[in-house]
Motif scaffolding. Sequence first.
Motif, PDB file in Angstrom:
ATOM      1  N   PHE A  75       0.824  -1.219   0.000  1.00 37.82           N
ATOM      2  CA  PHE A  75       0.000   0.000   0.000  1.00 37.82           C
ATOM      3  C   PHE A  75       0.855   1.264   0.000  1.00 37.82           C
ATOM      4  CE2 PHE A  75      -2.266  -3.292   2.466  1.00 37.82           C
ATOM      5  CZ  PHE A  75      -3.259  -3.554   1.530  1.00 37.82           C
ATOM      6  N   GLY A  76       2.153   1.095  -0.150  1.00 33.85           N
ATOM      7  CA  GLY A  76       3.031   2.254  -0.091  1.00 33.85           C
ATOM      8  C   GLY A  76       3.304   2.678   1.338  1.00 33.85           C
ATOM      9  N   LEU A  77       2.989   1.797   2.286  1.00 35.67           N
ATOM     10  CA  LEU A  77       3.222   2.104   3.695  1.00 35.67           C
ATOM     11  C   LEU A  77       4.434   1.311   4.166  1.00 35.67           C
ATOM     12  CD1 LEU A  77      -0.482   1.634   4.791  1.00 35.67           C
ATOM     13  CD2 LEU A  77       0.721   3.813   4.707  1.00 35.67           C
ATOM     14  N   ARG A  78       5.374   1.987   4.800  1.00 36.73           N
ATOM     15  CA  ARG A  78       6.523   1.230   5.296  1.00 36.73           C
ATOM     16  C   ARG A  78       7.010   1.805   6.621  1.00 36.73           C
ATOM     17  NH1 ARG A  78      11.871   3.118   3.212  1.00 36.73           N
ATOM     18  NH2 ARG A  78      11.542   5.317   2.802  1.00 36.73           N
ATOM     19  N   PHE A  79       7.602   0.936   7.419  1.00 34.47           N
ATOM     20  CA  PHE A  79       8.151   1.364   8.706  1.00 34.47           C
ATOM     21  C   PHE A  79       9.579   1.851   8.507  1.00 34.47           C
ATOM     22  CE2 PHE A  79       4.804  -1.580  10.015  1.00 34.47           C
ATOM     23  CZ  PHE A  79       4.124  -0.757  10.898  1.00 34.47           C
ATOM     24  N   VAL A  80       9.881   2.987   9.120  1.00 35.46           N
ATOM     25  CA  VAL A  80      11.222   3.550   8.989  1.00 35.46           C
ATOM     26  C   VAL A  80      11.872   3.653  10.364  1.00 35.46           C
ATOM     27  CG1 VAL A  80      10.736   4.825   6.879  1.00 35.46           C
ATOM     28  CG2 VAL A  80      10.308   5.903   9.099  1.00 35.46           C
ATOM     29  N   ALA A  81      13.199   3.843  10.368  1.00 33.29           N
ATOM     30  CA  ALA A  81      13.964   3.747  11.603  1.00 33.29           C
ATOM     31  C   ALA A  81      14.068   5.066  12.354  1.00 33.29           C
ATOM     32  CB  ALA A  81      15.356   3.205  11.294  1.00 33.29           C
ATOM     33  N   SER A  82      13.765   6.167  11.693  1.00 31.93           N
ATOM     34  CA  SER A  82      13.973   7.462  12.345  1.00 31.93           C
ATOM     35  C   SER A  82      12.752   8.352  12.152  1.00 31.93           C
ATOM     36  CB  SER A  82      15.199   8.149  11.734  1.00 31.93           C
ATOM     37  OG  SER A  82      15.195   9.513  12.073  1.00 31.93           O
ATOM     38  N   PRO A  83      12.419   9.154  13.153  1.00 29.03           N
ATOM     39  CA  PRO A  83      11.324  10.118  12.962  1.00 29.03           C
ATOM     40  C   PRO A  83      11.630  11.107  11.844  1.00 29.03           C
ATOM     41  CG  PRO A  83      12.487  10.530  15.029  1.00 29.03           C
ATOM     42  CD  PRO A  83      12.981   9.223  14.502  1.00 29.03           C
ATOM     43  N   ARG A  84      12.897  11.326  11.565  1.00 31.60           N
ATOM     44  CA  ARG A  84      13.246  12.273  10.501  1.00 31.60           C
ATOM     45  C   ARG A  84      12.881  11.738   9.118  1.00 31.60           C
ATOM     46  NH1 ARG A  84      15.322  16.350  13.143  1.00 31.60           N
ATOM     47  NH2 ARG A  84      16.731  15.979  14.879  1.00 31.60           N
ATOM     48  N   HIS A  85      12.639  10.450   9.019  1.00 41.36           N
ATOM     49  CA  HIS A  85      12.230   9.851   7.744  1.00 41.36           C
ATOM     50  C   HIS A  85      10.717   9.693   7.667  1.00 41.36           C
ATOM     51  CE1 HIS A  85      16.355   7.609   8.010  1.00 41.36           C
ATOM     52  NE2 HIS A  85      16.497   8.881   7.718  1.00 41.36           N
ATOM     53  N   ALA A  86      10.011  10.078   8.731  1.00 39.67           N
ATOM     54  CA  ALA A  86       8.619   9.648   8.874  1.00 39.67           C
ATOM     55  C   ALA A  86       7.601  10.715   8.490  1.00 39.67           C
ATOM     56  CB  ALA A  86       8.375   9.205  10.313  1.00 39.67           C
ATOM     57  N   ASP A  87       6.454  10.248   7.965  1.00 34.83           N
ATOM     58  CA  ASP A  87       5.275  11.090   7.776  1.00 34.83           C
ATOM     59  C   ASP A  87       4.272  10.843   8.892  1.00 34.83           C
ATOM     60  OD1 ASP A  87       6.202  11.793   5.090  1.00 34.83           O
ATOM     61  OD2 ASP A  87       5.602   9.751   4.568  1.00 34.83           O
ATOM     62  N   VAL A  88       4.309   9.640   9.427  1.00 41.11           N
ATOM     63  CA  VAL A  88       3.310   9.222  10.400  1.00 41.11           C
ATOM     64  C   VAL A  88       4.001   8.694  11.649  1.00 41.11           C
ATOM     65  CG1 VAL A  88       1.415   7.606  10.854  1.00 41.11           C
ATOM     66  CG2 VAL A  88       1.726   8.543   8.554  1.00 41.11           C
ATOM     67  N   LEU A  89       3.543   9.130  12.822  1.00 51.22           N
ATOM     68  CA  LEU A  89       3.973   8.507  14.070  1.00 51.22           C
ATOM     69  C   LEU A  89       2.842   7.602  14.541  1.00 51.22           C
ATOM     70  CD1 LEU A  89       5.620  11.462  16.047  1.00 51.22           C
ATOM     71  CD2 LEU A  89       6.746   9.711  14.667  1.00 51.22           C
ATOM     72  N   LEU A  90       3.193   6.336  14.742  1.00 48.27           N
ATOM     73  CA  LEU A  90       2.213   5.351  15.209  1.00 48.27           C
ATOM     74  C   LEU A  90       2.527   5.137  16.682  1.00 48.27           C
ATOM     75  CD1 LEU A  90       0.173   3.750  13.458  1.00 48.27           C
ATOM     76  CD2 LEU A  90       1.831   1.912  13.361  1.00 48.27           C
ATOM     77  N   VAL A  91       1.704   5.665  17.577  1.00 52.32           N
ATOM     78  CA  VAL A  91       2.070   5.681  18.996  1.00 52.32           C
ATOM     79  C   VAL A  91       1.185   4.724  19.787  1.00 52.32           C
ATOM     80  CG1 VAL A  91       2.557   7.155  20.979  1.00 52.32           C
ATOM     81  CG2 VAL A  91       2.652   8.111  18.681  1.00 52.32           C
ATOM     82  N   THR A  92       1.821   3.891  20.593  1.00 51.52           N
ATOM     83  CA  THR A  92       1.103   2.932  21.442  1.00 51.52           C
ATOM     84  C   THR A  92       1.363   3.245  22.912  1.00 51.52           C
ATOM     85  OG1 THR A  92       2.942   1.398  21.586  1.00 51.52           O
ATOM     86  CG2 THR A  92       1.463   1.113  19.724  1.00 51.52           C
ATOM     87  N   GLY A  93       0.545   2.693  23.792  1.00 50.77           N
ATOM     88  CA  GLY A  93       0.802   2.802  25.230  1.00 50.77           C
ATOM     89  C   GLY A  93       0.086   3.965  25.878  1.00 50.77           C
ATOM     90  N   PRO A  94      -0.030   3.913  27.221  1.00 49.23           N
ATOM     91  CA  PRO A  94      -0.794   4.945  27.950  1.00 49.23           C
ATOM     92  C   PRO A  94       0.011   6.219  28.195  1.00 49.23           C
ATOM     93  CG  PRO A  94       0.022   3.304  29.486  1.00 49.23           C
ATOM     94  CD  PRO A  94       0.469   2.846  28.120  1.00 49.23           C
ATOM     95  N   MET A  95       1.077   6.437  27.436  1.00 54.56           N
ATOM     96  CA  MET A  95       1.941   7.612  27.570  1.00 54.56           C
ATOM     97  C   MET A  95       2.453   7.747  29.002  1.00 54.56           C
ATOM     98  SD  MET A  95       3.508   9.983  26.001  1.00 54.56           S
ATOM     99  CE  MET A  95       2.747  10.239  24.396  1.00 54.56           C
ATOM    100  N   THR A  96       3.429   6.937  29.318  1.00 55.69           N
ATOM    101  CA  THR A  96       3.995   7.024  30.658  1.00 55.69           C
ATOM    102  C   THR A  96       4.713   8.360  30.824  1.00 55.69           C
ATOM    103  OG1 THR A  96       6.098   6.039  29.998  1.00 55.69           O
ATOM    104  CG2 THR A  96       4.381   4.526  30.738  1.00 55.69           C
ATOM    105  N   LYS A  97       4.764   8.832  32.055  1.00 54.59           N
ATOM    106  CA  LYS A  97       5.451  10.110  32.308  1.00 54.59           C
ATOM    107  C   LYS A  97       6.940   9.978  31.998  1.00 54.59           C
ATOM    108  CE  LYS A  97       2.014  11.963  35.376  1.00 54.59           C
ATOM    109  NZ  LYS A  97       1.583  12.276  36.740  1.00 54.59           N
TER     110      LYS A  97
END
Lengths: 169, 511
Positions: A75-97
């Motif tokens: 689908f043209g979707l791929r996981f990348v190693a750095s946020p600098r390469h990213a269009d999308v952040l996929l975030v999981t978890g209850p956001m620990t402090k």
Amino acid sequence: MLKFLLQGLALSSLTERAPPPADDAMAELASRLESASRRKLGRSLSIREVDAGSCNACELEIHALNNAFYDLERFGLRFVASPRHADVLLVTGPMTKNMREAVERTYAATPDPKWVVAVGDCACSGGLYAESYACEGGVDKVIPVDLHIRGCPPEPVALLEGLIALVEA
Amino acid sequence: MALETTELKESMFRGDPVAHARGWPRHVVDRATWLEIVVGLAEGQGDLLGLWSDGEAVHMAVMERAARGFAIVTLECPDKSYPSVGRLHPPALRLERAIRDIYGVEAEESPDARRWLDHGRWGVRRPGAAAPSTDAPNMADSYEFLPVEGAGLHQIPVGPVHAGIIEPGHFRFTANGELVVRLEERLGYTHKGVETLMAGATLARGARLAGRVSGDSTVAYAIAFAGAVESALEMKVPRRAVYLRALMAELERLANHFGDIGAICNDAAFALMNAHCGVVRERFLRANRQCFGHRLLMDRVTIGGVTADVTPGAQNQLRKLVEETKALVPRLIELFGDTTSLQDRTVGTGHASSELVSKFGCGGVVGRASGRAFDARRTPGYAPYEELSFTLGASTEGDVDARVWVRFDEVRSSLSLVEQILDILPGGEWKNEAVPAPGAMREGVALVEGFRGDILAWVRIGADGMLERCQLRDPSWFQWPLLEAAIERNIVADFPLLNKSFNCSYSGTDL
């Protein structure tokens, strides 16, 4: 190894038909997105996965998107190693402090235009940990979220429906 | 301080027995006996299985090696301190740091006074104590990594956000050229306050929380938690439920082992194995969903039984999948064993010594690949495994390669176990509906073998039937420190491979 490679040529593909984009995801995105950013990004997205304190179950299902049945990259979707390469952040978890600053810095390091997808009940609202002293209770307490994919954990098809909505919206 | 040597099994059963403790005996001991037990552990007479606090006392779960005896010892801490275990027995060090962060109970003369879970960002200090300190600043504390001195050394900080789809943690490498001379881990990023959330929770909420301590081990944790509660309340579990639990546990083990084998090979740049293992893993997750309604089997084990039964049709599908997988495994083994480029990366890489594995009481694949033949399904053992036959994976090589081979051994065992369980699955009830009222304070304990190693669960239930305290000890507590040792004298680029072959849990230890 040769046997495995030949078998790959002989057998038909395991990859399954794509699910349509989820309706509620489309509705949520339509209200969040501007067509300008859509045109800039085109039909290909690079995704940076960020674990903000999950129990790892969401990660397991996100991993599954790469297997032969779901084959995310078609689908043209791929996981990348750095946020600098990213269009999308996929975030999981209850956001620990303890992860808050790292997530803020990851967000800041991601170039515009960018989208944030909260994956799993914890990321959407804090889940079971919403009341904890150690959690912020949901990703949107720290960075703006464009799309929510619920589930504990969401199944790969639900993840695909949401992510396909991102490229279709 | 002069310390006398005594027999561990003599001192760990000394002291005042606690009447409401079930499962294993628990004794309240004096400081001298506490120290004797610590010396016994340091001498290798026993293994530390857990160390925790409730703010008022510290508790230590101990296994005596020769007689395989299990007991819990307790030291009251009226002045909020106790003689350090980690000072003489290093596996306790991080547990002591976690106790201090959550409960404010100090280990005297501890060689490591740094905080562990508390990064100075909670806005509260000692959140589990009767009187938490709320004037704590909500900002990062400075953290001193251990010093490394020498010519030509440089540091490489990695994380907490890593390059892959992986949990967050920080690794501080000190390298000489490409060679790692020291690795220090800093964890705690996924700390969610589970112990504090457990205090005062209903048993049902406790079970949900326990099932989410480490998402890949949700079945093992749920069985451990339910087992501890059932031992406390002296509940009977229907035979069918016991077998269904074991079936789920083996399905969980299979899915994780296949995932790990593929991922280890992938980190050695051999994607073909990952592709094939990923397919097998996915098929098992789909079978889980078909049999029990959830791919990872979350919330399928409950107190008194299980929440889902498996239909005969789904059983037949599962049987077919096991047969197909059994036919595939020899081919995967051939692919792994005959690919020299893969062997070149895995053989001799990341060696974990049998001495350290033994000292740390290191469980699971990591322990068994370095000669520590321990499996909670055998010792202390629990139903229904005494009625099933299986072999443990074993190696003494202790490198990445050995850990892959042990996983292959265990895949074959688990496939056989699934078949055996399906063959003899008893009929009848699969849930004991009524959770009896405790009437008075009760305690229970369980040791369960997850795919990563032995999980210890200890619960204290109040007279009102609510959880007062729950301790869940992940196998990774005793594996993470070995990762630091195993990377020494390896190159930085081999760390992902080594890390994946351990596959320690972040969330399970951060709690």
